[in-house]
Design an enzyme around this catalytic site. Sequence first.
Site, short mmCIF file in Angstrom:
data_model
loop_
_atom_site.label_atom_id
_atom_site.label_comp_id
_atom_site.label_asym_id
_atom_site.label_seq_id
_atom_site.Cartn_x
_atom_site.Cartn_y
_atom_site.Cartn_z
N GLU A 171 0.80 -1.22 0.00
CA GLU A 171 0.00 0.00 0.00
C GLU A 171 0.84 1.29 0.00
O GLU A 171 0.81 2.07 0.96
CB GLU A 171 -0.95 0.02 1.21
CG GLU A 171 -1.99 -1.09 1.18
CD GLU A 171 -3.05 -0.92 2.27
OE1 GLU A 171 -3.03 0.11 2.99
OE2 GLU A 171 -3.90 -1.81 2.40
N GLU A 176 -5.79 -8.50 1.33
CA GLU A 176 -6.43 -7.95 2.53
C GLU A 176 -7.89 -7.66 2.23
O GLU A 176 -8.21 -7.07 1.20
CB GLU A 176 -5.76 -6.66 3.02
CG GLU A 176 -4.37 -6.84 3.59
CD GLU A 176 -3.80 -5.57 4.19
OE1 GLU A 176 -4.58 -4.69 4.61
OE2 GLU A 176 -2.57 -5.45 4.22
#
Length: 499
Positions: A225, A406
């Site tokens: 990320e 995720e």
Amino acid sequence: MSVLTRRHLLHRAALSASAVPAARLSTSAAVTAATAGTAATGCDGESEADDERLPAPESQLGLRFPDNFGWGAATSAYQIEGAAKDDGRGESVWDTFSHTPGRVRGGDTGDIAADHYHRYVEDLDLMKDLGLGSYRFSISWPRIQADGTGAPNQRGLDFYRRLVDGLNERGIAPMATLFHWDLPQSLQDIGGWESRDVAYRFADYAEAVFEALGDRVPVWLTINEPKTVVQNGYLQGHHAPGLQDPGAAYLVAHHLQLAHGLAVRALRATDSTSRIGPALNLHPCYPADDAPGVTEATRLYDGYENRLYLDSIFKGAYPADVLDDLGPDDRMVRGIRDGDLKIISSPVDLLAVQYYTPLYISAAGETVRKWPTSEASWQQIFPDGMYDILTRVTRDYGTVPLTITENGLPTPDVLDADGTVADPARIAFLRDHLAALHRSIADGVPVESYHVWSLMDNFEWNEGYEQRWGLIYIDFPTQRRIPKRSADWYRRVIAANTL
């Protein structure tokens, strides 16, 4: 950079963790929200979601996944390992940030976290009991190089060797992330990701880890990320390193992307048969209404949220509308050197997608909340966003293999008197998102595996231990592990390969 752009960048960052206060859902309300799929208009103006209503949380839907589909769970080093000063580990930016008064809810730190460093064997057995076929974890850079450079710390490498060997012995495929935000503090002291040199130091660190673990790890993920580092760490300032510096933020984005490409090249330079790719949190962006200018505003927002990272990796160019919006004097624009995008777009074997929430954009470039949120105020519960973002990636970037690394939510979990933890809202959320995932696979999206966030309750960054995201309840005072009702449900899904 204009004043308007600077304001929008700061507002965009506020969508990340701990952004806007919002009423938390009760367990019953969260179940209702998680089951409410409805039609929405995608970034390109096309409707990509239906109005399907799903039944009670543990109902069987009869959706069978492909025979070779991988079921997993995910964690990250700083959130679970603890052992902050053990065996030569150096200090990370998150050690510094969490020990700074006022930065983390309750003054919590990751010094002990879930004590996974000392309890990993017990945790491996819990993974086997769940039936996991894959475990996505991260390697702590300061555990390998205390100051971010030089010879690797053998004791740190040995821990990950033991972890990886334990996974393989139990038939669980290791999926290792090289960087999940815990930059060595020594590198932050010389500029952190604002420094181009740090990208090259990351490549050196990656090479050392590749040499140590080799093909024991079949899948490597490079940077977790990068967008969150940019938005939360450099725009909003509520993640490490805790800065509010729009001028630096997108230079950091470029150097994170450069580090990704350099790590891909480092693996290719070995004889490894392992696969490698990035881990990106992607937010489907929708017009909030049909006001004039909303389509253009939504597309630009999508540029910052998604295309800035996807285009550079898969097309070898940053989106022109984003660069134009930043302006020629922006540090990122000035920091791009000849050959950088060729490195960033080094061919990858897969893309790891992390999906949590949609974004709805007004004509003024502001975000609008359309759905109830979870305990994480930034997270709107909209399962069809999973379908929309996955089909969009395949449509726009080709049939690169995808893995979900995720997906989850926090719920107000409580250890009951009988020693159990009921979390029906989590079951409803996972079921509905898996249904959307199944639909995307049926429509041709090449998704190989799914990893729930998270295996266990952990240190949730600036929220400390306030939010519980895990399938396994951690009683932090005793470090006792208690599988939640969602863990039992997920075990049955895995065993049947059917939702």
